[in-house]
Design a protein around this motif. Structure first.
Motif, PDB file in Angstrom:
ATOM      1  N   CYS A   1      13.438 -34.488  -6.371  1.00  0.00           N
ATOM      2  CA  CYS A   1      12.772 -33.620  -7.335  1.00  0.00           C
ATOM      3  C   CYS A   1      11.711 -32.780  -6.619  1.00  0.00           C
ATOM      4  N   ALA A   2      11.727 -31.472  -6.879  1.00  0.00           N
ATOM      5  CA  ALA A   2      10.819 -30.551  -6.189  1.00  0.00           C
ATOM      6  C   ALA A   2       9.621 -30.197  -7.063  1.00  0.00           C
ATOM      7  N   ALA A   3       8.482 -30.052  -6.453  1.00  0.00           N
ATOM      8  CA  ALA A   3       7.270 -29.637  -7.149  1.00  0.00           C
ATOM      9  C   ALA A   3       7.340 -28.141  -7.420  1.00  0.00           C
ATOM     10  N   PRO A   4       7.045 -27.709  -8.651  1.00  0.00           N
ATOM     11  CA  PRO A   4       7.096 -26.272  -8.966  1.00  0.00           C
ATOM     12  C   PRO A   4       6.265 -25.411  -8.019  1.00  0.00           C
ATOM     13  N   ALA A   5       5.094 -25.896  -7.625  1.00  0.00           N
ATOM     14  CA  ALA A   5       4.249 -25.109  -6.723  1.00  0.00           C
ATOM     15  C   ALA A   5       4.943 -24.864  -5.382  1.00  0.00           C
ATOM     16  N   PHE A   6       5.656 -25.867  -4.896  1.00  0.00           N
ATOM     17  CA  PHE A   6       6.400 -25.703  -3.644  1.00  0.00           C
ATOM     18  C   PHE A   6       7.506 -24.670  -3.815  1.00  0.00           C
ATOM     19  N   VAL A   7       8.261 -24.791  -4.897  1.00  0.00           N
ATOM     20  CA  VAL A   7       9.382 -23.870  -5.111  1.00  0.00           C
ATOM     21  C   VAL A   7       8.874 -22.440  -5.247  1.00  0.00           C
ATOM     22  N   ARG A   8       7.782 -22.278  -5.967  1.00  0.00           N
ATOM     23  CA  ARG A   8       7.215 -20.939  -6.133  1.00  0.00           C
ATOM     24  C   ARG A   8       6.786 -20.349  -4.785  1.00  0.00           C
ATOM     25  N   SER A   9       6.344 -21.201  -3.860  1.00  0.00           N
ATOM     26  CA  SER A   9       5.860 -20.710  -2.568  1.00  0.00           C
ATOM     27  C   SER A   9       6.982 -20.255  -1.645  1.00  0.00           C
TER      28      SER A   9
ATOM     29  N   ALA B   1      17.311 -24.671 -22.943  1.00  0.00           N
ATOM     30  CA  ALA B   1      17.342 -23.303 -22.432  1.00  0.00           C
ATOM     31  C   ALA B   1      15.943 -22.730 -22.219  1.00  0.00           C
ATOM     32  N   GLN B   2      15.041 -22.952 -23.169  1.00  0.00           N
ATOM     33  CA  GLN B   2      13.702 -22.381 -23.032  1.00  0.00           C
ATOM     34  C   GLN B   2      12.949 -22.998 -21.872  1.00  0.00           C
ATOM     35  N   GLU B   3      13.077 -24.298 -21.690  1.00  0.00           N
ATOM     36  CA  GLU B   3      12.427 -24.951 -20.547  1.00  0.00           C
ATOM     37  C   GLU B   3      12.969 -24.396 -19.235  1.00  0.00           C
ATOM     38  N   ILE B   4      14.280 -24.201 -19.185  1.00  0.00           N
ATOM     39  CA  ILE B   4      14.901 -23.664 -17.978  1.00  0.00           C
ATOM     40  C   ILE B   4      14.375 -22.264 -17.688  1.00  0.00           C
ATOM     41  N   LEU B   5      14.322 -21.430 -18.714  1.00  0.00           N
ATOM     42  CA  LEU B   5      13.824 -20.067 -18.538  1.00  0.00           C
ATOM     43  C   LEU B   5      12.367 -20.052 -18.089  1.00  0.00           C
ATOM     44  N   ASP B   6      11.558 -20.943 -18.645  1.00  0.00           N
ATOM     45  CA  ASP B   6      10.146 -21.007 -18.262  1.00  0.00           C
ATOM     46  C   ASP B   6       9.993 -21.396 -16.790  1.00  0.00           C
ATOM     47  N   ILE B   7      10.771 -22.381 -16.364  1.00  0.00           N
ATOM     48  CA  ILE B   7      10.694 -22.826 -14.969  1.00  0.00           C
ATOM     49  C   ILE B   7      11.220 -21.740 -14.029  1.00  0.00           C
ATOM     50  N   MET B   8      12.299 -21.072 -14.427  1.00  0.00           N
ATOM     51  CA  MET B   8      12.836 -19.995 -13.601  1.00  0.00           C
ATOM     52  C   MET B   8      11.803 -18.900 -13.402  1.00  0.00           C
ATOM     53  N   ASP B   9      11.084 -18.586 -14.457  1.00  0.00           N
ATOM     54  CA  ASP B   9      10.057 -17.550 -14.366  1.00  0.00           C
ATOM     55  C   ASP B   9       8.888 -18.013 -13.500  1.00  0.00           C
ATOM     56  N   GLU B  10       8.431 -19.250 -13.731  1.00  0.00           N
ATOM     57  CA  GLU B  10       7.298 -19.782 -12.972  1.00  0.00           C
ATOM     58  C   GLU B  10       7.603 -19.880 -11.484  1.00  0.00           C
ATOM     59  N   CYS B  11       8.816 -20.308 -11.153  1.00  0.00           N
ATOM     60  CA  CYS B  11       9.171 -20.576  -9.755  1.00  0.00           C
ATOM     61  C   CYS B  11       9.928 -19.434  -9.094  1.00  0.00           C
ATOM     62  N   ARG B  12      10.139 -18.349  -9.846  1.00  0.00           N
ATOM     63  CA  ARG B  12      10.810 -17.159  -9.310  1.00  0.00           C
ATOM     64  C   ARG B  12      12.204 -17.502  -8.778  1.00  0.00           C
ATOM     65  N   LEU B  13      12.982 -18.117  -9.648  1.00  0.00           N
ATOM     66  CA  LEU B  13      14.337 -18.527  -9.289  1.00  0.00           C
ATOM     67  C   LEU B  13      15.339 -17.409  -9.573  1.00  0.00           C
TER      68      LEU B  13
END
Length: 213
Positions: free
Chosen positions: A45-53, A70-82
């Motif tokens: 499991c990856a830390a969001p801060a790491f993925v965003r970096s 779906a909403q959680e996925i979209l939020d994480i994609m936006d936060e981590c720039r996926l």
């Protein structure tokens, strides 16, 4: 088997990233995608801060989701720039559409099916709603070091470019390349322990993939 979107050298995705040094190695080798797992029970499991970096651009950044809606996925994609979302749980076509079909890799497990007919039905059900399919070993999850008989896919009509996963290494890479997959997903086979990539294993397997494809 009818295949669309395959290429001479398959796309290569290395999943389960937890360290920047592994991302940098994969980038230097020309890996097409790196995967980050957003599933707390996983040792990868990856830390969001790491993925965003992790820098955007190349390789593409893929988030792996198991239980999120779906909403959680979209939020994480936006936060981590996926760039893409790999739906590795029991997500339905509606979730694929909500996330965005052009950004979804939908995972299917051939070993869940007793016949090629029911597997074909599932392929047909999801193909209109994703960019890629991914066939993985076992009956759920991934990164567990299991493999499966790739010939189980030979009778299928697959209208989407698809990835193959399941402990792909020197023992089965030839079969993986001959399967017709447009991409190969590497994880446990290139690790020294869960979440820690082995640079020699990555270099050796990546070199062999290039030579044999």
């Amino acid at each position: 088997m009818k295949l669309h979107g395959s290429r001479p050298r398959p796309l290569i995705k290395v999943c389960g990233m937890t360290r920047m040094e592994d991302v940098k190695l994969c980038t230097a080798l020309g890996v097409d995608m790196v995967g980050f797992i957003f599933h707390p029970p996983s040792p990868r499991c990856a830390a969001p801060a790491f993925v965003r970096s992790v820098p955007e651009g190349f390789p593409a950044k893929v988030g792996v989701f198991v239980r999120q809606d779906a909403q959680e996925i979209l939020d994480i994609m936006d936060e981590c720039r996926l760039d893409m979302a790999q739906l590795h749980g029991d997500h339905d076509p509606k979730t694929c559409e909500a996330v965005g079909r052009d950004r979804v890799i939908k995972v299917l497990w051939p070993q869940r099916h007793d016949s090629a007919t029911t597997l074909q039905d599932e392929v047909d059900r999801f193909s209109p709603h994703c960019k890629h399919l991914l066939f993985d070993a076992g009956k759920k999850g991934g990164g567990h070091g299991e493999s499966f008989d790739f010939t189980k896919l030979q009778t299928l009509e697959i209208i989407k470019p698809w990835f193959l996963a399941g402990n792909i290494g020197s023992h089965n890479v030839q079969g993986a390349l001959e399967s017709g997959a447009c991409g190969l997903d590497l994880n446990s086979s290139v690790e020294s322990e869960p979440g820690i990539k082995d640079s020699k294993k990555i270099r050796d397997l990546f070199s062999r993939l290039r030579e044999e494809s």
